[in-house]
Design a protein around this motif. Sequence first.
Motif, short mmCIF file in Angstrom:
data_model
loop_
_atom_site.label_atom_id
_atom_site.label_comp_id
_atom_site.label_asym_id
_atom_site.label_seq_id
_atom_site.Cartn_x
_atom_site.Cartn_y
_atom_site.Cartn_z
N ILE A 235 0.92 -0.90 0.26
CA ILE A 235 0.06 -0.35 0.53
C ILE A 235 0.87 1.07 -0.12
N THR A 236 0.50 1.76 -0.53
CA THR A 236 1.99 3.54 -0.97
C THR A 236 0.60 4.57 -1.02
N ILE A 237 0.99 5.68 -0.56
CA ILE A 237 -0.09 7.14 -0.36
C ILE A 237 0.92 7.97 -1.22
N LEU A 238 0.71 8.57 -2.13
CA LEU A 238 1.12 9.61 -2.74
C LEU A 238 0.09 11.34 -2.75
N GLN A 239 1.21 12.23 -3.06
CA GLN A 239 0.64 13.65 -2.98
C GLN A 239 -0.09 13.65 -4.26
N GLU A 240 -0.88 13.99 -4.42
CA GLU A 240 -1.89 13.86 -6.07
C GLU A 240 -2.64 15.79 -5.65
N GLU A 241 -2.93 16.95 -6.78
CA GLU A 241 -3.03 17.90 -7.12
C GLU A 241 -4.67 17.82 -6.06
#
Length: 699
Positions: A235-241
């Motif tokens: 499980i990964t977490i990314l920063q999106e707009e």
Amino acid sequence: MTTAQALTNLSFPILTTPINDIFVGVNALDTTLDLSNYFDDPYTTGLVANFQLSNPSIGNGVIKVVLFDQEGLGAPKTVQNFQNYVNSGSYENTIIHRSNPNFVIQGGGFTVDNLNLGIVPTNTPVENEFSPQRSNVRGTIAMAKLGNNPNSATSQWFFNLEDNSSNLNNQNGGFTVFGQVSSSNDLNTIDAIAAVPVYNASGIHPAWSDLPLIVDDPAQPEINRDDNFIRYSNITILQEEEIEYTIVSNSRPDLVTANINGQQLLLDYLPEQTGKADISLRGTNLFGEFVEYEFSVTVLPNSQSVTLAIAPTNALQPEGNEGLTPFTFTVTRTGDTNVTSTVNWAVTGTGENPANAADFAGGVFPSGTASFAAGVTSQVITVNVQGDTEVEADETFTVTLSNPSNATITTTTATGTIINDDTPPAEGDRQQITSLDNLTVSPGGNVSIPLFYNTSTSDNTVTGISLRLHYNSNELTFQDVENLFDKDLFVNLDNLADSGDFDNNPNTDKFIQFGYADSEGNWPNQTLPLKLGDFNFTTSGNFAGTQLNVTYDNLAPGYSLEADPIFVGKQAWNLDIDGNGQINALSDGIMIVRYLFGPTAFPGEKLIEGAIAPNATRNLAEIQAYLQQGVDNQYLDIDGDGQINALSDGIMTVRHLFGLTAFPGEKLIEGAIAPDATRDLTQIQAYLTQLSTVIIDIF
């Protein structure tokens, strides 16, 4: 046969601040607007979790979840807790260990790697952040927890397969939703997991009574490989707009071209063109929900390129019981400011309960002229309201601009509201609850509201009191209470919905309840007045001022309650003296102290010499006017003694700007606080922190 429910998004983008119509002169330089100052998704900052299935043939092989991490409507502590497990790699090879069709699928507790069973090591439980505004509807992810323990969530989470709000919102303190799948594709994937056959594997682990498995022979199920399990490789977490912006329409592309670059709106004015363009923008969040807004751009001939606009600065306040209370409005000048300009202004009563002349200084409606010297871009209009003790409805008035010279008025009026702060005189013995006057806070900031207890008889030995502090949850979010007086605390602190409207104010929809009881009649047995606690709140992004009310559940026999409304205003002034967007001890702090010493000590340019920042946006005249505004409105009265002095208020301001390392604890006020100060150390620290928040108003 059950028909699957569609995805009902909890999160919608909103317009936090209207984009004011723009007026420029012909051949003006480009205009750039940061659209994040105007649009927001109040649930998320754009964090997205990707649940990658080790078997990509299950649904779409991945579940994309938008995390609700924003302060206010989100669950930031819960998201941070989840992110801690993600960052540590604890969720690698985790499995769905519970599947209840038409209810939930649950994971985050167990791992399987090469058929070796592991248990996810847990961190300290996270505080429950349930909110009915984040309901357990289909497609949301929420924290699992122990029965009868609202604050017991650790690593395990579950996806809601159906709308479970009537059940999960109303038990064990409510289950905290901290995200939602982003699309129907992701919803299809959790449905595909829920469709996997379930087996009772409680012989392997007691929690596996509803274990979904993909087996070769359902009649004789056998676990012989990792992919028998519904397993997440990671499980990964990314920063999106958080918001994607688009231009919907532009009525005059021959006048101005409009382009989006990330969060920036770029307006490029074509040569020698004048006129008006209507531009419509759309902000779309990560769920595909959108909001649209239209504003206009007017390009004026050179003769009309100087424009004036008025806006309220600190114009929503209680009137006070005596003396004058300054209501302020700012007139902003744009365009070719190398010329001088003037504009007349006048006050009139307006609205359902219009103010009358007696509400203002001298018993007349104020009026005057705002004059702009060359280079000056703003002037403050101060309207002094007369305090009284008359119980009356809130009153409104309007400041109107007229007769400009060397300028065109683009925003003509601004409204002020005089809030009634008087209550009918109490009769008989009274238990009294008070707070501080002149509480202010910036939008999106933190404010601490102290409550003080007293009695009209000075009797400090009664049977107790039970109180409700009512507030508007659209404007304030309750955080916690510090310094709570807990002697004989009988009714534990609780944050509740005001469904009974106990204060007869529909705007205050929640209240903090707490109470004290001593059957021997010996409460509080402390010196009065007594502080009951500091109630900490965070304000909304578009905060403009609010009112809190105090009511009671129980009082001591023979007593009534005396409690005026508590008003918190929008912070209209800060310590960024030269307007460069930063606040520094050796720049802004020095100019404050010099100004308070007076023009004899620091005349003219000496005020700013060696202190003004290279990127300052205010010149000498504007800095002098801005500092005088801080004096006139008592913003620089740091200790609340009613006076402003360089060696008291100025010194404490500079010490605060140097920071806690240089001036820890009592060192902040040592030798500087006035003997008759009405703020203590904690309150002075909180007040200075408020003034240290840089506020950018775009008119």
